[in-house]
Each structure stands twice: as structure tokens, then as C-alpha cells.
Design an enzyme around this catalytic site. Structure first.
Site, PDB file in Angstrom:
ATOM      1  N   ARG A   1      36.320  36.399  38.760  1.00  8.81           N
ATOM      2  CA  ARG A   1      35.153  35.605  39.029  1.00  8.81           C
ATOM      3  C   ARG A   1      35.510  34.525  37.613  1.00  8.81           C
ATOM      4  O   ARG A   1      35.875  34.750  36.449  1.00  8.81           O
ATOM      5  CB  ARG A   1      34.058  36.579  38.441  1.00  8.81           C
ATOM      6  CG  ARG A   1      32.852  35.547  37.940  1.00  8.81           C
ATOM      7  CD  ARG A   1      32.151  34.968  39.177  1.00  8.81           C
ATOM      8  NE  ARG A   1      30.977  33.800  38.951  1.00  8.81           N
ATOM      9  CZ  ARG A   1      29.771  34.039  38.727  1.00  8.81           C
ATOM     10  NH1 ARG A   1      29.321  35.298  39.012  1.00  8.81           N
ATOM     11  NH2 ARG A   1      29.066  33.273  38.318  1.00  8.81           N
TER      12      ARG A   1
ATOM     13  N   ARG B   1      31.889  32.320  44.481  1.00 13.36           N
ATOM     14  CA  ARG B   1      32.369  33.351  43.557  1.00 13.36           C
ATOM     15  C   ARG B   1      32.997  34.539  44.322  1.00 13.36           C
ATOM     16  O   ARG B   1      32.685  35.104  45.257  1.00 13.36           O
ATOM     17  CB  ARG B   1      31.365  33.702  42.639  1.00 13.36           C
ATOM     18  CG  ARG B   1      30.062  34.312  43.534  1.00 13.36           C
ATOM     19  CD  ARG B   1      28.853  34.155  42.592  1.00 13.36           C
ATOM     20  NE  ARG B   1      28.349  32.653  42.339  1.00 13.36           N
ATOM     21  CZ  ARG B   1      27.427  32.284  42.029  1.00 13.36           C
ATOM     22  NH1 ARG B   1      26.276  32.934  41.965  1.00 13.36           N
ATOM     23  NH2 ARG B   1      27.285  30.953  41.500  1.00 13.36           N
TER      24      ARG B   1
ATOM     25  N   ASP C   1      29.569  38.223  42.077  1.00 13.67           N
ATOM     26  CA  ASP C   1      28.471  37.810  41.297  1.00 13.67           C
ATOM     27  C   ASP C   1      27.503  39.137  41.012  1.00 13.67           C
ATOM     28  O   ASP C   1      27.145  39.986  42.178  1.00 13.67           O
ATOM     29  CB  ASP C   1      27.625  36.646  42.042  1.00 13.67           C
ATOM     30  CG  ASP C   1      26.644  36.329  41.154  1.00 13.67           C
ATOM     31  OD1 ASP C   1      26.508  36.329  39.959  1.00 13.67           O
ATOM     32  OD2 ASP C   1      25.491  35.817  41.750  1.00 13.67           O
TER      33      ASP C   1
ATOM     34  N   ASP D   1      23.973  40.473  39.159  1.00 13.22           N
ATOM     35  CA  ASP D   1      22.870  39.889  38.517  1.00 13.22           C
ATOM     36  C   ASP D   1      21.944  41.114  38.212  1.00 13.22           C
ATOM     37  O   ASP D   1      21.767  41.610  39.188  1.00 13.22           O
ATOM     38  CB  ASP D   1      22.193  38.956  39.399  1.00 13.22           C
ATOM     39  CG  ASP D   1      22.919  37.617  39.371  1.00 13.22           C
ATOM     40  OD1 ASP D   1      23.539  37.067  38.591  1.00 13.22           O
ATOM     41  OD2 ASP D   1      22.821  37.059  40.726  1.00 13.22           O
TER      42      ASP D   1
END
Length: 152
Positions: free
Chosen positions: A86, A95, A98, A100
Site C-alpha cells: 500500500r 490501492r 485499504d 479502515d
């Protein structure tokens, strides 16, 4: 492990072997200290969000139980992203992986680089679907990969 807080983590990838990136993330999340992966939603393919032209994403939500603090979990998520190459060059850009933090128990965090609940949660229908799937009264299941079914 004593009971920790329930944390929803979104996984996404739109570069390279997207399914392999998600599988790597799920496997690595299971190795985090004082953390258990409780459930994983199905995987779905979604249309990218934002102004940067790019290919579709594979997305998935996992439910963790952790004793880690939000900042420590975030650092570990960034390390897992880095393992998959990344690069944080362009906001909203493509990407490899990812990760989150979408929700962290009932906590609210407002810091320059960490906001919980995630500010985009109300705007991402696929996250809401994935959370609903994880919250459904069904037996805990092993993380799996479903065929991509929807585009947001």
C-alpha cells in the site's frame, strides 16, 4: 482473552490480486495480539468512490473483538496494508489494500488522522449492508469469499 470491544474493520482492494489481498488481511487480523476475528461478511465488488479514475473494488467487513486501543489497532492495520504494498500517494486513489476502522465499540474519536465512527459510514451503502450481515442473528461463520454481486 477477556472480552474486548467489538470493532468493525472494512477491507478493500482494487489493485493486483484483490481477493488475495483481502485473504491476507483476514489471516493477519487473526494474528493480532489480544484480538479475535469473530465474523466476516461476504465479499462484494463495488464501483470506486471519488474523483480518481480506477478499477472496481472488492470490499468486505470483518468484526473483531479486541483489547487494543484504537490508535494501536490503526497502526497495526497500516502495517498490514504496507505488507501488501500500500502506497498513500493520492487521496481516494487506487490501492492494493485499504483497512479502515469503521466502528470501535461505542467510542467516538476525533483526531486529525483517526475519526471513529468512520465519517463515510452513512455514505457507503455496501458498508451498511456488510455491517447488517455481521449483526444478523446467525451463527458465527468462517470468513468466506462470495461472488461479487453488486456495484455501488
Amino acid at each position: 482473552m477477556p472480552a474486548g470491544e467489538r470493532v468493525y474493520v472494512a477491507l478493500g482492494s482494487n489493485l493486483g490480486d484483490r481477493a488475495a489481498h483481502l485473504a491476507h488481511a483476514r489471516a493477519r487480523l487473526q494474528t493480532l495480539p489480544r484480538t479475535r476475528l469473530l465474523k466476516a461478511s461476504g465479499v462484494e465488488e463495488t464501483t470506486p468512490i471519488g474523483p480518481v479514475p480506477q478499477g472496481p473494488y472488492l470490499n468486505q467487513m470483518v468484526l473483531l473483538e479486541t483489547e487494543l486501543e484504537p490508535r494501536e489497532l490503526l497502526a497495526r492495520l497500516h502495517a498490514i496494508e504496507a505488507e501488501r504494498g500500500r502506497v498513500r500517494a493520492v487521496r481516494w486513489g487506487p490501492r492494493t489494500l485499504d483497512l479502515d476502522i469503521v466502528r470501535f465499540g461505542n467510542r467516538t474519536v476525533r483526531e486529525p488522522d483517526l475519526t471513529i465512527p468512520h465519517p463515510e459510514l452513512p455514505h457507503r451503502a455496501f458498508w451498511l449492508r456488510e455491517i447488517a450481515e455481521l449483526d444478523a442473528d446467525s451463527p458465527r461463520h468462517t470468513p468466506h469469499v462470495a461472488r461479487p454481486t453488486s456495484h455501488d
